[in-house]
Design an enzyme around this catalytic site. Structure first.
Site, PDB file in Angstrom:
ATOM      1  N   HIS A   1      -1.938 -12.886  -6.204  1.00  0.00           N
ATOM      2  CA  HIS A   1      -0.700 -12.135  -6.244  1.00  0.00           C
ATOM      3  C   HIS A   1       0.467 -12.753  -5.437  1.00  0.00           C
ATOM      4  CE1 HIS A   1       1.936  -8.689  -5.605  1.00  0.00           C
ATOM      5  NE2 HIS A   1       1.754  -8.754  -4.345  1.00  0.00           N
TER       6      HIS A   1
ATOM      7  N   HIS B   1       4.556 -12.823   1.916  1.00  0.00           N
ATOM      8  CA  HIS B   1       4.853 -11.701   2.243  1.00  0.00           C
ATOM      9  C   HIS B   1       3.855 -10.239   2.297  1.00  0.00           C
ATOM     10  CE1 HIS B   1       3.771 -11.020  -2.091  1.00  0.00           C
ATOM     11  NE2 HIS B   1       3.791  -9.586  -1.855  1.00  0.00           N
TER      12      HIS B   1
ATOM     13  N   GLU C   1       0.782  -7.798   7.045  1.00  0.00           N
ATOM     14  CA  GLU C   1       0.324  -6.575   6.850  1.00  0.00           C
ATOM     15  C   GLU C   1      -1.241  -6.661   6.477  1.00  0.00           C
ATOM     16  OE1 GLU C   1      -0.459  -2.541   5.871  1.00  0.00           O
ATOM     17  OE2 GLU C   1       1.333  -3.570   6.967  1.00  0.00           O
ATOM     18  N   ASP C   2      -1.872  -7.813   5.755  1.00  0.00           N
ATOM     19  CA  ASP C   2      -3.356  -7.563   5.259  1.00  0.00           C
ATOM     20  C   ASP C   2      -4.223  -8.522   5.926  1.00  0.00           C
ATOM     21  OD1 ASP C   2      -2.528  -5.921   3.474  1.00  0.00           O
ATOM     22  OD2 ASP C   2      -2.090  -7.371   1.885  1.00  0.00           O
TER      23      ASP C   2
ATOM     24  N   ASP D   1       7.576  -8.604  -6.164  1.00  0.00           N
ATOM     25  CA  ASP D   1       6.412  -8.242  -5.898  1.00  0.00           C
ATOM     26  C   ASP D   1       6.029  -7.009  -6.589  1.00  0.00           C
ATOM     27  OD1 ASP D   1       4.135  -7.399  -4.203  1.00  0.00           O
ATOM     28  OD2 ASP D   1       5.612  -6.009  -2.984  1.00  0.00           O
TER      29      ASP D   1
ATOM     30  N   ASP E   1      21.227   1.433 -32.941  1.00  0.00           N
ATOM     31  CA  ASP E   1      21.195   0.108 -32.415  1.00  0.00           C
ATOM     32  C   ASP E   1      19.768  -0.262 -31.631  1.00  0.00           C
ATOM     33  OD1 ASP E   1      21.050   2.009 -30.487  1.00  0.00           O
ATOM     34  OD2 ASP E   1      22.665   1.233 -29.192  1.00  0.00           O
TER      35      ASP E   1
END
Length: 745
Positions: A61, A85, A89-90, A152, A274
């Site tokens: 990821h 990123h 957190e993880d 993300d 269109d």
């Protein structure tokens, strides 16, 4: 031959890290490849024990997010933020460790994205509002936070089908559709916006998505060579006109874009003209207009389909010429043609990433972010909103609306949502201009402030020193910025009024008891009612949350008598002219059910409820119950005290009984707002129209008079909501009257 043995995990990881760093170096020779490799290794080690919903190692990821960012040729700090990123957190890795290894700039970006991720895990609306509030603050400091967040979200949407729980999939898809896709459009990343919408649409309405996709597949199968034929025809026409054509490409519109247009225009799939769009790229701006002329000379033009975004670019920097034409060959095909230069095309596809602010300038380029005026508008909304839900509501108004372009007298271009009024225009120019606005000229003519602006209008705002926003503006403004500013002013005015009322009520209550009510004496009441300051106590008393007698008893407990007896306003005989009643059955004149006998009842002057309206009651200590319509904006100020709401309904039998009594008994007052031409006999026509439909004017007030028009508030005694609607319909047919609607204030 014997297959080569798989590389050890560490070796495979290091090889992947080096390959990725080399890819970045190819488009950015100054990139710190060693730092990128270190970030890749750090992320792989931190996530080593984790798996995605599809069973893949979790590192896939952040690696995919970084790949997306690299595809937009972003700087080293953005790429590393994409890799890291999720680590805070993880995983056990701390922000301090990231700052020590990768520096303050990258740590700040990672921290911004991490805070958003933490809040995103909560599903309720309040947390979503807080999430968006933090996103706006983070991207106002550094737009790269938004770019990483979009990458993300894009990868998460690509793998969303692996999530088993349907409610979770739909929550993520809805948030993507409502927030992230519009944000991608605002920074000009059209490809990201389109893919996010397509993926979210497939989750939110799979049946509609599949149906449109099947139609597109059918058309594709029927005319596999149509796109090539049209491309060839366009190129031939342009080259015969002496133009140098760099590129002609054709594409289908996305399923969501097609569905949205079908809904907006209320047409069938076959009626859309269109579905196919063709892009022509020519070397210069001048040749764009020459190419437009050649296309219009060669093919019949579809009326109303021409848009010039070169002379008036969109707020995200998008520039292009759009037109619709009909090709006689092949098959009378209706198409959209977009004409632009290579630079315009780069910005159209990649938005802010096309001329990346940080490639050359570093933090100094933050000044360039100011050009994203909508970010500054969101910050103003953030400042003026009192709750997270308000902020979310107002910012969605900013993100969603179609646009109109208007001009100041000096020629400055102001972009506004469709349906915007001069008040919205004034706030778009500057908050102070909006606050002090008293009138407007549109194309040189005085117009009502509620007038709907059109493309190309020139708007001159008239201001007055000491002018203030009108609460009535909130009923017709459409921009979140204007609505937030007006509501903030109204809240402040209400607070000041409540403060003055509360101070007076407490002074009177202490005087009646003959005891000291000084500010020093009131200090015990602050603790008893958990109020942070005397001002807050006065406001709470003024708005009815705390009774003045309760404050007296908190300060002087010995004065409390029969504390458990219910406090009730004594029942007095009603007066016909009064707006306050006392409920005690049908004889009381109050045709309501759901009230306790003997309870004082008032009908709110802010919304003028009528039989037929959906209503509710607000209990106020010492004042009884005030009846409001359920859509009354005043109710928002009581949201924090739901225990004060009571369910009431109209007793229609009592309404009929009152009307049968005659003599005006049973009539209720409704308020109407009228805009009329400033001409002789208009008022006479108004009163005649009301009388013709059996209404009785109780009060009439001219609230705004100009050279060409005036605005009037008319209080009309009517039987019920249907009767008021009949009176309004009659007024709309009266000569000289241009607009009539029910007033809510």
């Amino acid at each position: 031959t014997q297959a080569a043995a798989p590389a050890p995990p560490d070796e495979a990881r290091d090889t992947a890290a080096a390959a990725f760093a080399e890819r970045v170096r190819r488009y950015d020779p100054k990139a710190d490849t060693a730092l990128i490799e270190a970030a890749y290794v750090t992320a792989a080690q931190a996530h080593a024990s984790q798996r995605r919903d599809n069973g893949d190692p979790y590192i896939t990821h952040p690696a995919a997010v970084a790949e997306i960012l690299a595809g937009y040729r972003l700087d080293t700090a953005s790429i590393i933020t994409g890799l890291l990123h999720d680590v805070v957190e993880d995983t056990p890795l701390t922000m301090a460790a990231i700052e020590a290894r990768f520096g303050r700039e990258i740590a700040g970006l990672v921290d911004g994205v991490t805070k958003l991720t933490r809040l995103e895990l909560q599903s309720d609306r309040t947390k979503q509002a807080e999430n968006f509030r933090k996103l706006v603050l983070a991207m106002s400091r550094d737009i790269r936070v938004l770019l990483v967040k979009l990458a993300d979200r894009l990868h998460n949407m690509r793998t969303l089908h692996y999530v088993r729980e349907l409610p979770r999939r739909q929550r993520i898809a809805r948030e993507t559709m409502e927030i992230y896709a519009p944000l991608a459009e605002r920074i000009g990343m059209d490809a990201v916006k389109t893919e996010l919408q397509t993926l979210a649409f497939a989750q939110l309405d799979p049946e509609a998505s599949d149906t449109i996709q099947a139609r597109l597949n059918f058309l594709r199968g029927q005319g596999a060579d149509v796109i090539e034929e049209v491309r060839g025809e366009l190129r031939r026409v342009l080259e015969e006109s002496g133009l140098r054509v760099l590129e002609v490409t054709g594409r289908e519109k996305s399923p969501f874009s097609i569905w949205e247009k079908m809904q907006r225009r209320n047409v069938a799939f076959e009626q859309l003209s269109d579905i196919m769009a063709f892009r022509v790229v020519v070397p210069t701006r001048e040749q764009c207009y020459a190419a437009l002329g050649a296309v219009h000379a060669a093919f019949p033009v579809i009326a109303g389909r021409f848009k010039d975004y070169i002379s008036t670019p969109k707020s995200n920097g998008y520039q292009s010429l759009h037109t619709g034409v009909t090709l006689r060959h092949p098959r009378n095909q209706k198409i959209e043609v977009q004409i632009r230069t290579p630079e315009m095309h780069d910005i159209a596809e990649n938005g802010v990433a096309a001329h990346w602010l940080y490639k050359d300038g570093g933090p100094a380029s933050q000044k360039e972010v100011v050009r994203f005026r909508w970010v500054q508008d969101l910050l103003e909304i953030l400042e003026n909103s009192t709750t997270g839900d308000e902020f979310l509501e107002y910012t969605k108004l900013e993100l969603y609306e179609d646009k109109v372009f208007c001009f100041t007298p000096k020629g400055q271009l102001i972009e506004l949502p469709r349906g915007a009024t001069p008040v919205d225009f004034a706030y778009a120019v500057h908050s102070q201009v909006g606050d002090t606005c008293v009138g407007a000229k549109v194309n040189g003519r005085l117009m009502p402030l509620r007038h709907e602006l059109q493309n190309g209008d020139q708007v001159e705002i008239m201001t007055a020193r000491g002018g203030t926003p009108s609460p009535q503006w909130e009923r017709f403004v459409v921009t979140g910025k204007a609505r937030a500013r007006i509501r903030r002013y109204v809240h402040q005015q209400q607070k000041q009024q409540n403060l003055a009322d509360g101070r007076a009520m407490l002074a009177r209550a202490f005087r009646q008891e003959g005891v000291d009510g000084s500010e020093k004496a009131l200090e015990p009441a602050l603790k008893a009612f958990k109020q942070p300051s005397l001002s807050d106590l006065y406001v709470a008393v003024g708005n009815g949350n705390i009774g003045p007698k309760d404050v007296v008893h908190a300060v002087y407990p010995e004065l409390r008598q029969n504390a458990h007896a219910p406090r009730m306003v004594p029942v007095l005989p009603p007066r016909p002219s009064s707006r306050a009643y006392h409920h005690g059955g049908h004889d009381s004149g109050v045709p309501l059910t759901g009230l306790v006998a003997g309870m004082a009842v008032h009908f709110a002057g802010c919304c003028h409820p009528l039989p037929g309206d959906r209503i509710c009651g607000i209990v106020t200590t010492g004042k009884g119950v005030t009846i409001h319509t359920r859509d009354c904006q005043t109710l928002a100020s009581f949201a924090a005290t739901p225990e004060r709401f009571i369910d009431v309904e109209w007793d229609l039998a009592a309404v009929a009984e009152g009307l049968a009594g005659g003599g005006g008994r049973g009539l209720r007052t409704g308020r109407i707002s009228v805009i009329a031409a400033n001409e002789p006999n208009v008022l006479a026509g108004l009163t005649n129209a009301v009388a013709k439909h059996e209404g009785a004017i109780a009060n009439l007030k001219v609230v705004n008079r100009q050279q060409d028009f005036f605005e009037i508030l008319v209080d009309v005694d009517v039987r019920d909501l249907r009767h008021l609607s009949t009176v309004i319909a009659g007024l709309r047919g009266a000569p000289g009257i241009t607009q009539v609607e029910r007033a809510r204030a």
